[in-house]
Design a protein around this motif. Structure first.
Motif, short mmCIF file in Angstrom:
data_model
loop_
_atom_site.label_atom_id
_atom_site.label_comp_id
_atom_site.label_asym_id
_atom_site.label_seq_id
_atom_site.Cartn_x
_atom_site.Cartn_y
_atom_site.Cartn_z
N ASN A 403 0.84 -1.20 0.00
CA ASN A 403 0.00 0.00 0.00
C ASN A 403 0.88 1.25 0.00
OD1 ASN A 403 -2.35 -1.58 0.21
ND2 ASN A 403 -2.19 -1.63 2.44
N TYR A 426 -3.37 4.16 -1.02
CA TYR A 426 -3.56 3.59 -2.35
C TYR A 426 -3.05 2.16 -2.30
CZ TYR A 426 -3.53 3.28 -7.48
OH TYR A 426 -3.77 2.92 -8.78
N GLY A 427 -4.05 1.21 -2.28
CA GLY A 427 -3.68 -0.19 -2.11
C GLY A 427 -4.60 -1.12 -2.87
N THR A 428 -4.38 -2.40 -2.66
CA THR A 428 -5.11 -3.41 -3.42
C THR A 428 -6.42 -3.79 -2.74
OG1 THR A 428 -3.90 -5.15 -2.28
CG2 THR A 428 -3.01 -4.38 -4.38
N SER A 453 -7.02 -8.72 -7.95
CA SER A 453 -6.63 -7.62 -7.06
C SER A 453 -6.33 -6.38 -7.90
CB SER A 453 -5.38 -7.99 -6.24
OG SER A 453 -5.66 -9.06 -5.35
N TYR A 455 -5.73 -1.87 -7.68
CA TYR A 455 -5.42 -0.76 -6.79
C TYR A 455 -6.56 0.24 -6.78
CZ TYR A 455 -0.64 -1.98 -5.56
OH TYR A 455 0.46 -2.59 -5.03
N ASP A 456 -6.87 0.69 -5.57
CA ASP A 456 -7.92 1.70 -5.40
C ASP A 456 -7.57 2.58 -4.19
OD1 ASP A 456 -10.21 3.15 -5.79
OD2 ASP A 456 -11.47 1.35 -6.07
#
Length: 471
Positions: A403, A426-428, A453, A455-456
């Motif tokens: 992240n 900002y991570g999976t 998976s 990123y969002d």
């Protein structure tokens, strides 16, 4: 090339002109410390209380009412040595060859030379001989008083100079008051012109000495005439004459020594007075503040003059000044424990016993172990506001990837070691693929075949502790 050089010179000149200036004053007598902001002409622009100095500013440290005859100053700075604008007096060269001039009292037997029962009274008017002896005794007494007062002035003057609690005005006042004790029309008022006073005082001593030397020379001539006389002398008269001659020689030596000592004493007073008039009871040091916190230790020790008087270089007192800077940009790293939350985007998919795709939405925060890079402008010693950028990995659950964190940060404590931050993560997160949606029927029971998976964005909150400073 010339254009680049010109631009560099213009930039450098602008940086120098824009440098802020401050003055810190310490009064040795009152122990009062004041802080001032200076304008470009070094005039006081504003009085400050508990100031924070702009980084890379010029700090003028001015120590006032410091008696350079009594006190030497040694400064210790953590970052670098402060270089003084001016050096103190070197009294060892001025007084290194000056001895203690207490003088010798002229307590000699003047009556044996000229008096009622002296050899000069033989065959002469006893009253005239007594009058002559009294006159000679009074001349010696007057000269002795004169030279004794000079010795007292010197001793008092030196004592005042060695007193670290006396300022220049007080020392000059005491000197001129102690010099006003002479009841002699030949000696002017020392408060009007001290150099004229010393000159006339020296002349008065020389004049009195010459008169006594002339009288001694006359008496010596009379002794010679007595010895050359054809009239026989008794044994007692011969002994008396020889004793008178010895006393005359002793008087000559004493007068010469007294005049020499008095001249040296007056010369010492003159030299010290000249040094005192030219002295500055202020010492100024320049320092460019670059560190976050500067500790300046002022050590006041006894001067060279005090050491020539037999004193050791003892420490009189120590005072510390702490200067704090503001401005500049800091970067450091820290290890943080963060709670990352992706809200409704954080989903867990599953396939039920009817092969229908379902989901669980988790709003909980996931603990992460993070490494942060912190950056902030310096506001104060223990509180600053800036930002942080870092990466983290979950410490529980299934690790799907790294992240990325970015957000504002509050820095607390000494050297801003502790920080509280929060912002964008900002991570999976897990999503269905191939256009599948919740409620669709799956052909296989392995949910991993239908998810991926991606990123969002989410948010995080964390607490960190700085490891070391990068800049």
């Amino acid at each position: 090339m010339k254009k680049v050089l010109s631009l560099f010179l213009v930039f450098s000149a602008t940086a120098i002109i824009s440098q802020e200036k401050y003055r810190v004053t310490y009064n040795y007598q009152t122990e009062v410390i004041n802080y001032y902001k200076l304008d470009k002409l070094n005039n006081i622009e504003d009085t400050l209380k508990s100031p924070k100095f702009k980084r890379n500013s010029l700090i003028e440290l001015r120590l006032t009412n410091v008696n350079p005859f009594a006190v030497n100053i040694k400064t210790d700075v953590k970052e670098e040595t402060i270089h003084p604008k001016m050096s103190g007096f070197n009294f060892s060269s001025l007084l290194g060859n000056v001895n203690s001039l207490s003088g010798e009292s002229l307590n000699l037997n003047v009556g044996s030379v000229a008096g009622e029962n002296s050899f000069l009274s033989r065959g002469k008017d006893p009253q005239a001989a007594k009058s002559r002896g009294d006159k000679l005794s009074n001349q010696f007494s007057d000269l002795n008083k004169l030279t004794t007062n000079i010795d007292a002035i010197e001793a008092s003057f030196r004592s005042n100079l060695l007193n670290p609690n006396f300022d220049k005005t007080e020392i000059l006042k005491n000197l001129k008051e102690s010099s006003s004790k002479f009841m002699d029309a030949r000696i002017p008022n020392p408060k009007e012109n001290y150099y004229t006073f010393l000159y006339n005082l020296d002349n008065a001593v020389k004049e009195d000495t010459r008169e006594l030397q002339n009288e001694i020379a006359n008496i010596s001539s009379e002794i010679d005439e007595t010895l050359d006389s054809e009239k026989p002398m008794s044994r007692g008269e011969l002994v008396q004459t020889n004793n008178a001659f010895k006393n005359l020689e002793a008087l000559k030596l004493s007068l010469n020594a007294k005049q020499t000592n008095t001249s040296e004493s007056l010369n010492t007073i003159k030299n010290l007075y000249t040094s005192l008039e030219a002295s500055n009871f202020e010492q100024t040091y320049d320092y460019i503040i670059e560190a976050d916190k500067v500790g300046i230790e002022l050590k006041f020790i006894q001067s060279e003059l005090a050491q020539t008087e037999g004193a050791e270089a003892n420490l009189i007192k120590t005072r510390s000044l702490n200067l704090f800077s503001k401005g500049g940009f800091k970067i450091n790293t820290s290890v943080a424990l963060t709670l990352n939350n992706f809200g409704s985007k954080s989903k867990e998919f599953f396939i039920d016993e009817n092969n229908i795709i379902g989901e669980d939405t988790g709003n909980g925060s996931t603990p992460n172990l993070s490494t942060m890079i912190n950056f902030y402008p310096v506001i104060s010693e223990s509180f600053n506001i800036g930002g942080s950028f870092g990466v983290s990995i979950p410490v529980s659950g299934e690790a799907r990837g790294i992240n990325f964190l970015l957000g504002p940060t509050i820095f607390l404590g000494s050297k801003s070691r502790l920080s509280l931050s929060g912002g964008v993560a900002y991570g999976t997160v897990t999503k269905l693929k191939n256009g599948l949606e919740v409620g669709d029927t799956a052909t296989f029971t392995d949910i991993d075949l239908f998810t991926k998976s991606v990123y969002d964005f989410g948010y995080y909150f964390g607490i960190s502790f700085s490891l070391f400073e990068l800049n």
